[in-house]
Motif scaffolding. Structure first.
Motif, PDB file in Angstrom:
ATOM      1  N   ILE A   1       0.863  -1.193  -0.112  1.00  0.00           N
ATOM      2  CA  ILE A   1       0.127  -0.080   0.134  1.00  0.00           C
ATOM      3  C   ILE A   1       0.849   1.218   0.036  1.00  0.00           C
ATOM      4  O   ILE A   1       1.913   1.256   0.744  1.00  0.00           O
ATOM      5  N   TYR A   2       0.516   2.253  -0.668  1.00  0.00           N
ATOM      6  CA  TYR A   2       1.244   3.293  -0.915  1.00  0.00           C
ATOM      7  C   TYR A   2       0.507   4.616  -0.556  1.00  0.00           C
ATOM      8  O   TYR A   2      -0.167   5.223  -1.240  1.00  0.00           O
ATOM      9  N   PRO A   3       0.456   4.795   0.813  1.00  0.00           N
ATOM     10  CA  PRO A   3      -0.441   5.801   1.275  1.00  0.00           C
ATOM     11  C   PRO A   3       0.097   7.299   1.290  1.00  0.00           C
ATOM     12  O   PRO A   3       1.201   7.446   1.145  1.00  0.00           O
ATOM     13  N   ASN A   4      -0.764   8.340   1.655  1.00  0.00           N
ATOM     14  CA  ASN A   4      -0.073   9.556   1.876  1.00  0.00           C
ATOM     15  C   ASN A   4       0.589   9.639   3.319  1.00  0.00           C
ATOM     16  O   ASN A   4       0.311   9.032   4.146  1.00  0.00           O
ATOM     17  N   ASN A   5       1.484  10.557   3.449  1.00  0.00           N
ATOM     18  CA  ASN A   5       2.385  10.376   4.725  1.00  0.00           C
ATOM     19  C   ASN A   5       1.627  10.731   6.006  1.00  0.00           C
ATOM     20  O   ASN A   5       1.585  10.058   6.968  1.00  0.00           O
ATOM     21  N   SER A   6       0.415  11.584   5.718  1.00  0.00           N
ATOM     22  CA  SER A   6      -0.521  11.933   6.828  1.00  0.00           C
ATOM     23  C   SER A   6      -1.430  10.997   7.275  1.00  0.00           C
ATOM     24  O   SER A   6      -1.612  10.792   8.442  1.00  0.00           O
ATOM     25  N   SER A   7      -1.722   9.838   6.356  1.00  0.00           N
ATOM     26  CA  SER A   7      -2.509   8.758   6.757  1.00  0.00           C
ATOM     27  C   SER A   7      -1.887   7.424   6.958  1.00  0.00           C
ATOM     28  O   SER A   7      -2.628   6.412   7.195  1.00  0.00           O
ATOM     29  N   ALA A   8      -0.639   7.496   6.886  1.00  0.00           N
ATOM     30  CA  ALA A   8       0.033   5.970   7.145  1.00  0.00           C
ATOM     31  C   ALA A   8       0.035   5.566   8.472  1.00  0.00           C
ATOM     32  O   ALA A   8      -0.009   4.403   8.353  1.00  0.00           O
ATOM     33  N   ALA A   9       0.232   6.352   9.435  1.00  0.00           N
ATOM     34  CA  ALA A   9       0.280   5.869  10.815  1.00  0.00           C
ATOM     35  C   ALA A   9      -1.251   5.373  10.980  1.00  0.00           C
ATOM     36  O   ALA A   9      -1.340   4.217  11.417  1.00  0.00           O
ATOM     37  N   ARG A  10      -2.349   6.031  10.852  1.00  0.00           N
ATOM     38  CA  ARG A  10      -3.744   5.619  11.040  1.00  0.00           C
ATOM     39  C   ARG A  10      -3.879   4.326  10.206  1.00  0.00           C
ATOM     40  O   ARG A  10      -4.395   3.455  10.786  1.00  0.00           O
ATOM     41  N   MET A  11      -3.546   4.035   9.066  1.00  0.00           N
ATOM     42  CA  MET A  11      -3.785   3.046   8.195  1.00  0.00           C
ATOM     43  C   MET A  11      -2.875   1.879   8.758  1.00  0.00           C
ATOM     44  O   MET A  11      -3.384   0.647   8.703  1.00  0.00           O
ATOM     45  N   SER A  12      -1.744   2.120   9.268  1.00  0.00           N
ATOM     46  CA  SER A  12      -1.072   1.056   9.961  1.00  0.00           C
ATOM     47  C   SER A  12      -1.379   0.492  11.044  1.00  0.00           C
ATOM     48  O   SER A  12      -1.443  -0.857  11.257  1.00  0.00           O
ATOM     49  N   THR A  13      -1.989   1.318  11.798  1.00  0.00           N
ATOM     50  CA  THR A  13      -2.586   0.759  13.209  1.00  0.00           C
ATOM     51  C   THR A  13      -4.057   0.077  12.714  1.00  0.00           C
ATOM     52  O   THR A  13      -4.242  -0.916  13.301  1.00  0.00           O
ATOM     53  N   TRP A  14      -4.627   0.618  11.812  1.00  0.00           N
ATOM     54  CA  TRP A  14      -5.916  -0.207  11.328  1.00  0.00           C
ATOM     55  C   TRP A  14      -5.742  -1.552  10.869  1.00  0.00           C
ATOM     56  O   TRP A  14      -6.398  -2.389  11.186  1.00  0.00           O
ATOM     57  N   LEU A  15      -4.697  -1.623  10.051  1.00  0.00           N
ATOM     58  CA  LEU A  15      -4.301  -2.792   9.326  1.00  0.00           C
ATOM     59  C   LEU A  15      -3.928  -3.968  10.434  1.00  0.00           C
ATOM     60  O   LEU A  15      -4.160  -5.086  10.504  1.00  0.00           O
ATOM     61  N   SER A  16      -3.066  -3.462  11.626  1.00  0.00           N
ATOM     62  CA  SER A  16      -2.731  -4.213  12.625  1.00  0.00           C
ATOM     63  C   SER A  16      -3.848  -4.978  13.634  1.00  0.00           C
ATOM     64  O   SER A  16      -3.707  -6.014  13.964  1.00  0.00           O
ATOM     65  N   LYS A  17      -4.982  -4.213  13.461  1.00  0.00           N
ATOM     66  CA  LYS A  17      -6.152  -4.649  14.201  1.00  0.00           C
ATOM     67  C   LYS A  17      -6.887  -5.651  13.309  1.00  0.00           C
ATOM     68  O   LYS A  17      -7.922  -6.218  14.072  1.00  0.00           O
ATOM     69  N   GLN A  18      -6.645  -5.886  12.056  1.00  0.00           N
ATOM     70  CA  GLN A  18      -7.519  -6.666  11.431  1.00  0.00           C
ATOM     71  C   GLN A  18      -7.017  -8.305  11.839  1.00  0.00           C
ATOM     72  O   GLN A  18      -5.972  -8.468  11.670  1.00  0.00           O
ATOM     73  N   PRO A  19      -8.085  -9.019  11.698  1.00  0.00           N
ATOM     74  CA  PRO A  19      -8.018 -10.383  12.047  1.00  0.00           C
ATOM     75  C   PRO A  19      -6.860 -11.164  11.130  1.00  0.00           C
ATOM     76  O   PRO A  19      -6.433 -12.123  11.489  1.00  0.00           O
ATOM     77  N   GLU A  20      -7.150 -10.960   9.741  1.00  0.00           N
ATOM     78  CA  GLU A  20      -6.380 -11.450   8.686  1.00  0.00           C
ATOM     79  C   GLU A  20      -4.834 -11.194   8.742  1.00  0.00           C
ATOM     80  O   GLU A  20      -4.115 -11.729   8.189  1.00  0.00           O
ATOM     81  N   VAL A  21      -4.398  -9.938   9.346  1.00  0.00           N
ATOM     82  CA  VAL A  21      -3.108  -9.391   9.187  1.00  0.00           C
ATOM     83  C   VAL A  21      -2.344  -9.903  10.267  1.00  0.00           C
ATOM     84  O   VAL A  21      -2.563 -10.048  11.574  1.00  0.00           O
ATOM     85  N   ASP A  22      -1.099 -10.402   9.741  1.00  0.00           N
ATOM     86  CA  ASP A  22      -0.183 -11.018  10.686  1.00  0.00           C
ATOM     87  C   ASP A  22       0.947 -10.079  11.389  1.00  0.00           C
ATOM     88  O   ASP A  22       1.312  -9.805  12.408  1.00  0.00           O
ATOM     89  N   SER A  23       1.503  -9.078  10.440  1.00  0.00           N
ATOM     90  CA  SER A  23       2.357  -8.056  10.423  1.00  0.00           C
ATOM     91  C   SER A  23       2.351  -6.970   9.460  1.00  0.00           C
ATOM     92  O   SER A  23       1.738  -7.165   8.291  1.00  0.00           O
ATOM     93  N   VAL A  24       2.791  -5.711   9.814  1.00  0.00           N
ATOM     94  CA  VAL A  24       2.748  -4.687   8.804  1.00  0.00           C
ATOM     95  C   VAL A  24       4.171  -4.163   8.899  1.00  0.00           C
ATOM     96  O   VAL A  24       4.947  -3.709   9.683  1.00  0.00           O
ATOM     97  N   TRP A  25       4.738  -4.277   7.604  1.00  0.00           N
ATOM     98  CA  TRP A  25       6.171  -3.499   7.676  1.00  0.00           C
ATOM     99  C   TRP A  25       6.143  -2.005   7.110  1.00  0.00           C
ATOM    100  O   TRP A  25       5.410  -1.885   6.030  1.00  0.00           O
ATOM    101  N   TRP A  26       6.805  -1.176   7.587  1.00  0.00           N
ATOM    102  CA  TRP A  26       7.221   0.000   6.832  1.00  0.00           C
ATOM    103  C   TRP A  26       8.424   0.094   5.974  1.00  0.00           C
ATOM    104  O   TRP A  26       9.320  -0.582   6.392  1.00  0.00           O
ATOM    105  N   ARG A  27       8.165   0.911   5.044  1.00  0.00           N
ATOM    106  CA  ARG A  27       9.611   1.308   3.942  1.00  0.00           C
ATOM    107  C   ARG A  27       9.417   2.777   3.541  1.00  0.00           C
ATOM    108  O   ARG A  27       8.444   2.952   2.975  1.00  0.00           O
TER     109      ARG A  27
END
Length: 817
Positions: free
Chosen positions: A503-529
């Protein structure tokens, strides 16, 4: 007086018709591949020149996102128009699949924005305006319509069941290549997306150009595209095609030389009789040169016809490959040109003269009384093979000397050519010596005769064996390269695309998106680059961050590194560099780098990683070091790793709905991987095709040379039959002899092909692209190629003997006398 001499010499081919076929076949097939490859290269370069213009209007400047997966926001283009940049027009691209499996590239345009570039043209004559009106037709070039068998008004059925069209064929020469032009709104209907792929601009004053550059955000870049730039990008691709074409031509020339040498040797008695009846050496030379000119012209004409047929069969694959690799738009219809034809005529004439010079001189300088005696065909074989071996040693020394010098792309091709020629010239000497030694040392009489007869047949099989060995080497080399490329690409993509969603989000929404993804039941981990491009004294440098997890370590394809490089990268002032940067700047693990700007000095290189296709210098740092230097800037990507067995489609849809993110900013790694491998297979099918054609030429050559040689040995075979050898034994002997020839050639071709692939990787690819790869052995492919080739050789050895033994032994002996 000259014409009777010519008729007498040409009468030889009535008795040995296979020889004229062999002469014609070798030169014709060699010329056809040379013409085909040359025509493709010439046509592609002409397409680059045409590709600078769209509807005959120059748009040399391109505004593109720095990251290929990103899009230009539509609002940025609107702002450009408001600021007075009327020279710019938007373009959108979309790849679609048809119901019959064809892959099409749609280019969406704004016809209204392009009107100003067509000054002096009436609105009713601008064909692109019709694209804006329902039912939203598409505009295709005449050559693409001919290739796909489309007519005006046709509809194209897509893989998802929808239809595209109606088709409008542009027949005024303003559009060529494989691109399909459509209104941008049609692309929005086919795929719901926002943003623009490219903004193209025409020439503008320097001050306005400077203003445009200043307006660009960090994620965009302005480049000037030109024919010269595109040609430099595709130079390696065309050079490889040319090398394959020249190799095929060389194999065909070997076959031509072998056939002419055998033909002149078998006519030595006729030449001796003509000389004794008063025909001068000059008249004979004129007659033979006239024959040679006729053969070259006939083969050249046929080769041009077959070459154009081959070029038009290969150009769709070449066009698709160049489009995928370099965004080049190459047309699908190749027309005959004088340049390619005259080039092939020049090479054919020079090659034929060089090939026939020694046999002609040897024949014309021999004494007539010696020519009229029934000389053995092998009398000069040993001396000639010894001379060839000495020349091969000289060529080998030259190749080693060039290898020791500073290496370039051109020197790589020279080394490969010298190596192939030296081994090819040395092969007949080795085979002849082995057979001759076996004919004296083995106990069994029939086996000794088998090898003695095989050594005698080297006089007419030697050059064909050289051609076969070269073709096998080239085929093994190509199979090794293609297999290694495919394996490396597959492994590299599997490692680099280790996450399931990118996923290529805007810088302002990246943190919120990462937090939301981490809470989803399908997600194992989220990597930042994080990624940022900075200017240094050595040019542009990409700085990329990585996290400390094991998954991110596994996603890195490391070539070299210091012990515990991953620990040093995340717990010290360590940095990893891309292979292309390391090769370009001579960097090794353990060295220290001074990086510009906020990064500062004193960075230790802890490793070098593979990064194929990246034209930039790139370094990898830890998240901690990134945040110290660039906190709050740069572009970010989130890699989402799902739990085993989870389909990412549902998560992707929820993500798009919750964060209103464009679909082109969310990528499924399986789609990227499959698309990349599809492009790979399409690109390398060209080299595979040319390699197989070269091998077929060599098998045909050794087959026809065997046919011609066995006919000349009819008396020899007839005597063996009279002495009690059965027809079955003779057929088996003929097959086994060629099998032994092929087996020895294969034993030489295997290491030679692998050495050829190694030289291509270590010199040509390294100098052309700035990276290397690990060679992979493909035993299954080698066995398949070797089995087919050896089977063909055994059949080639049996057929001529079967033809001879059909008659009774006494009749065959009487006919041969």
């Amino acid at each position: 007086m000259l014409w009777p001499v010519v008729k007498a010499l040409l009468g030889h081919y009535r008795r040995y018709p296979f020889q004229i076929i062999l002469v014609w076949l070798g030169l014709t097939l060699g010329v056809s591949l040379l013409v085909g490859v040359t025509s493709i290269n010439t046509h592609a370069r002409q397409s680059y020149e045409h590709g600078e213009k769209l509807f005959s209007n120059p748009l040399p400047y391109r505004i593109r996102p720095k990251h290929v997966t990103n899009k230009i926001p539509q609002g940025f283009y609107v702002q450009l128009r408001r600021d007075g940049f009327n020279q710019c027009a938007p373009f959108e691209t979309l790849r679609v699949d048809t119901a019959d499996g064809a892959d099409l590239m749609l280019v969406g345009i704004d016809p209204a924005a392009l009107i100003r570039f067509q000054s002096g043209t009436l609105l009713k004559n601008i064909s692109s305006l019709a694209l804006m009106q329902p039912p939203y037709p598409i505009l295709v070039s005449a050559d693409l319509a001919k290739h796909m068998k489309w007519s005006n008004g046709d509809s194209i059925e897509l893989a998802d069941g929808s239809k595209l069209g109606p088709v409008i064929i542009e027949d005024k020469g303003q559009l060529n290549g494989t691109r399909i032009i459509a209104d941008m709104s049609l692309l929005r209907m086919l795929e719901r997306s926002a943003g623009i792929s490219t903004i193209a601009c025409s020439e503008m004053p320097p001050e306005k150009l400077a203003k445009l550059k200043a307006m660009l955000p960090n994620g965009m870049e302005l480049k000037r595209s030109s024919r010269a730039e595109l040609e430099s990008l595709t130079q390696a691709f065309h050079m490889n095609l040319s090398a394959m074409g020249m190799l095929a031509f060389l194999v065909g020339l070997f076959i031509f030389y072998q056939a002419m040498s055998l033909s002149l040797t078998q006519r030595q008695r006729l030449v001796g009789i003509l000389r004794q009846t008063g025909v001068s050496g000059w008249q004979l030379a004129q007659a033979l040169l006239l024959e040679l000119v006729a053969l070259v012209v006939i083969s050249w004409v046929c080769g041009n016809a077959f070459g154009m047929l081959l070029a038009n069969q290969l150009i769709p694959t070449v066009s698709a490959s160049l489009g995928d690799l370099y965004d080049a738009n190459v047309g699908l219809a190749i027309e005959w040109t004088w340049q390619s034809s005259l080039y092939s005529l020049y090479l054919s004439a020079v090659g034929a003269i060089v090939a026939c010079a020694w046999p002609l001189v040897r024949l014309l300088r021999s004494q007539p009384v010696r020519l009229t005696t029934r000389l053995s065909l092998v009398r000069f074989t040993g001396a000639e093979f010894t001379i060839q071996a000495l020349i091969a040693c000289a060529l080998c020394v030259a190749a080693v000397a060039i290898y020791q010098a500073p290496q370039t792309q051109e020197s790589g091709f020279v080394i490969i050519a010298l190596m192939l020629l030296s081994v090819a010239l040395f092969t007949p000497y080795i085979v002849w010596k082995v057979f001759e030694s076996f004919s004296y040392t083995l106990r069994w009489v029939k086996v000794r005769w088998f090898f003695a007869d095989a050594a005698a047949s080297m006089s007419y099989r030697g050059v064909a064996t050289m051609a076969f060995m070269l073709a096998m080497s080239a085929n093994i080399g190509v199979e090794t390269m293609v297999g290694s490329f495919r394996d490396t690409t597959d492994k590299w993509l599997s490692q680099r695309l280790a996450a399931d969603l990118y996923i290529y989000p805007n810088n302002s929404s990246a943190a919120r998106m990462s937090t939301w993804l981490s809470k989803q039941p399908e997600v194992d981990s989220v990597w930042w680059r994080w990624e940022k491009e900075i200017s240094t004294v050595r040019g542009a440098l990409q700085v990329v961050s990585t996290g400390p997890s094991e998954g991110e370590l596994d996603a890195l394809t490391v070539k070299l590194g210091v012990p515990n490089y991953w620990y040093h990268l995340h717990h010290s002032k360590g940095v990893m560099v891309s292979e292309s940067m390391a090769l370009k700047l001579g960097i090794r693990p353990g060295d220290y780098l001074d990086l510009s700007g906020k990064l500062g000095q004193g960075w230790q290189v802890v490793g070098v990683y593979y990064d194929y296709g990246n034209p930039y210098n790139q370094v990898l740092v830890s998240h901690r070091n990134w945040l110290y230097a660039f906190a709050g800037s740069g572009s970010v990507a989130l890699g989402t790793v799902l739990k085993d067995g989870i389909n990412p489609v549902g998560l992707k849809r929820r993500l798009e709905a919750v964060f209103r993110i464009d679909s082109e900013r969310v990528f499924d790694n399986s789609h990227i991987h499959n698309q990349a491998m599809k492009v790979f297979d399409r690109t390398f099918s060209i080299a595979d095709t040319l390699g197989n054609i070269t091998l077929v030429i060599a098998v045909f050559g050794i087959f026809f040379s065997t046919v011609g040689g066995e006919v000349s040995r009819q008396k020899h075979i007839a005597l063996l039959r009279c002495l009690g050898m059965s027809g079955r034994e003779l057929v088996l002997m003929g097959s086994l002899q060629l099998f032994v020839f092929g087996a020895i050639s294969l034993l030489i071709a295997m290491p030679l092909g692998l050495a050829l692939a190694r030289l291509v990787v270590d010199i040509i690819i390294k100098q052309s692209f700035g990276w290397t790869l690990e060679l992979q052995f493909i035993p299954g492919e080698y066995m398949q190629t070797a089995t087919l080739a050896m089977l063909s050789l055994m059949i080639a050895g049996a057929i001529p003997v079967i033809r001879i033994i059909k008659s009774t032994p006494m009749k065959a002996l009487r006919d041969s006398l």
